[in-house]
Design a protein around this motif. Sequence first.
Motif, PDB file in Angstrom:
ATOM      1  N   VAL A  52     101.364  85.552 -23.776  1.00  0.00           N
ATOM      2  CA  VAL A  52     101.776  85.206 -25.136  1.00  0.00           C
ATOM      3  C   VAL A  52     102.821  84.083 -25.135  1.00  0.00           C
ATOM      4  N   LEU A  53     102.523  83.028 -25.869  1.00  0.00           N
ATOM      5  CA  LEU A  53     103.484  81.949 -26.087  1.00  0.00           C
ATOM      6  C   LEU A  53     104.366  82.378 -27.257  1.00  0.00           C
ATOM      7  N   MET A  76     105.006  86.730 -21.245  1.00  0.00           N
ATOM      8  CA  MET A  76     105.657  86.262 -22.462  1.00  0.00           C
ATOM      9  C   MET A  76     106.398  84.973 -22.106  1.00  0.00           C
ATOM     10  N   VAL A  77     106.052  83.884 -22.790  1.00  0.00           N
ATOM     11  CA  VAL A  77     106.653  82.581 -22.497  1.00  0.00           C
ATOM     12  C   VAL A  77     107.658  82.259 -23.597  1.00  0.00           C
ATOM     13  N   ALA A  95     100.982  78.421 -18.185  1.00  0.00           N
ATOM     14  CA  ALA A  95     101.198  79.867 -18.257  1.00  0.00           C
ATOM     15  C   ALA A  95      99.902  80.610 -18.578  1.00  0.00           C
ATOM     16  N   ALA A  96      98.778  79.901 -18.605  1.00  0.00           N
ATOM     17  CA  ALA A  96      97.472  80.499 -18.946  1.00  0.00           C
ATOM     18  C   ALA A  96      97.592  81.313 -20.238  1.00  0.00           C
ATOM     19  N   VAL A 140     108.622  84.361 -18.863  1.00  0.00           N
ATOM     20  CA  VAL A 140     108.631  82.981 -18.381  1.00  0.00           C
ATOM     21  C   VAL A 140     109.656  82.191 -19.186  1.00  0.00           C
ATOM     22  N   LEU A 141     110.652  81.650 -18.479  1.00  0.00           N
ATOM     23  CA  LEU A 141     111.668  80.820 -19.127  1.00  0.00           C
ATOM     24  C   LEU A 141     111.432  79.359 -18.771  1.00  0.00           C
ATOM     25  N   LEU A 142     111.880  78.474 -19.633  1.00  0.00           N
ATOM     26  CA  LEU A 142     111.636  77.051 -19.421  1.00  0.00           C
ATOM     27  C   LEU A 142     112.922  76.339 -19.005  1.00  0.00           C
TER      28      LEU A 142
END
Lengths: 465, 81
Positions: A52-53, A76-77, A95-96, A140-142
């Motif tokens: 999930v974005l 989870m992005v 992140a697919a 997922v962190l940017l």
Amino acid sequence: MPSKPRSLWESIGAAGVPLGRLCGASAIVDLADLARSSSLGGRLEALRGRSVLLDVKDPLLAALAMLELDGVAARMVLCPADLAPEHLPAIARGAAADARVGDTEGPAASLEGIEVSVGVEPRLRPGPLAREISHTTEWVLLTSGTTGVPKLVLHDLATLTHALSDTRPGSEPIVWATFYDIRRYGGLQIFLRGVHLGSLVPAAPGEAVPAFLARARDAGVTHISGTPSHWRKLLMSGAASMIAPRYVRLSGEIADQAVLDALRAAYPNALVAHAFASTEAGVGFEVRDGLAGFPATLIDAPGAKVRLTVADGTLHIRSAGNAYGYLGEEAASFPRGADGSVDTGDRLEERGGRYHFLGRAGGVINVGGLKVYPEEIEAVINAHPWVHMSLVRARRNPITGSVVAADVVLAEEVPGGSRPSAEALTREVLQRCRETLAAYKVPAMIRVVPTLAVSASGKLVRPDA
Amino acid sequence: MSVRSTIQSEFQNVAAEQERKLAALTDDLKLIDSGLDSLSFAIVVARLEDALGVDPFSSDTAVDFPVTFGDFVRLYESVAK
């Protein structure tokens, strides 16, 4: 903290303090209401097992979605509010992602691969909610990358809450406020502390300091965090006395003695602490003695839960709070050393029994907590026909830690062109930078220089930032 | 140029570059109401260091962080060579 919570929701329920509130600029939500109602309009199950974005502007909505999605989504992005929309496709691909959670204000998502798009709203809708836990959600962190496309840093609830395990709930409720975006590592740490120990007041994107402080005051703020740049802005706002916190925290940039002293004077009853963390390495340490730098005894301390070492002049951290690595194309560039520790890239110098941060290795510039890669800016400058080469470097600054400065070498000649004056060239280069780069990346000053040092291997000699 | 007029012109230059609307620079103007953001202040301070040779915010001495434009000017006047 329970030994092994299976989801964030389970974890905050087991933290041993009554559930508090999320105090957004748009609404205030009682966390307890999430037990029987949802911010996802009855669509939570459509997100189960998906990547999930999380692409919302409002940090309150992001907080609600994070609480609901952990344990449900496979991944989870976390997209911060200031993420440039043009990077979304690359992030979704890396992140697919096959689902998106957005707010109605967000850009219409017609991203490749996205099969489900769900809106999140602060008005909770009651419904039968099992809150069944089926996944150990990857978070997922940017972080910013050299080409401008963020890197995807992989964590999960266990790595992200590692630093919280020392935190014991006190007798009085804690209300955390933060200037940070809670989608970035430093802000996420405060979000997690807030929801485990009481309540959270996140700053809204672009919110003025007095407006944020008024919300924090109304919520009964006890703890508050920001970068030294945030704090200098607060000190210069004339609004500092609106709140009376017990604990003031600085992180994300070098905390100098001037800002520490000014905060102690502004908040005489507060503990002023500065902390070090990075998205890749996790939380390093907290310094509570009011002095800049940190005691040398923290390095190589035997038996420490977070092992700190200095190698090649930079701080390395090894702990269960380290990220697992980068996702996607950047996977091989994750800065993990042979001993398993993560290189933070922050250079240290020992003076009189304390280590002090000198800046970043490799020229990375920290402008008010935002990383700037010189190569990205040099590429824009070098595109000017009269620029032979350029060097972008950090210049120390008491307001934002650093600002961007550029040294430019003019070309000898350009076919069919007449050599511009240094002043005209500077103006044109700045204009190009303003058109293509975020404001904090645009050089604050440009100098025309006769030459730049180039090493034997043909590379620009880059001073450490 | 006096310290005050140097500061005034840097405020004006940076506001123009950053496309920000600058308020009238009176002594009682609160910096937060000046129209400049943190990045703009950072640039102003860097340029003033080049122009005046001083950075009164330098980290090893105690600083009263200025709240108004008048405070800001006085801070520079107190350390200018």
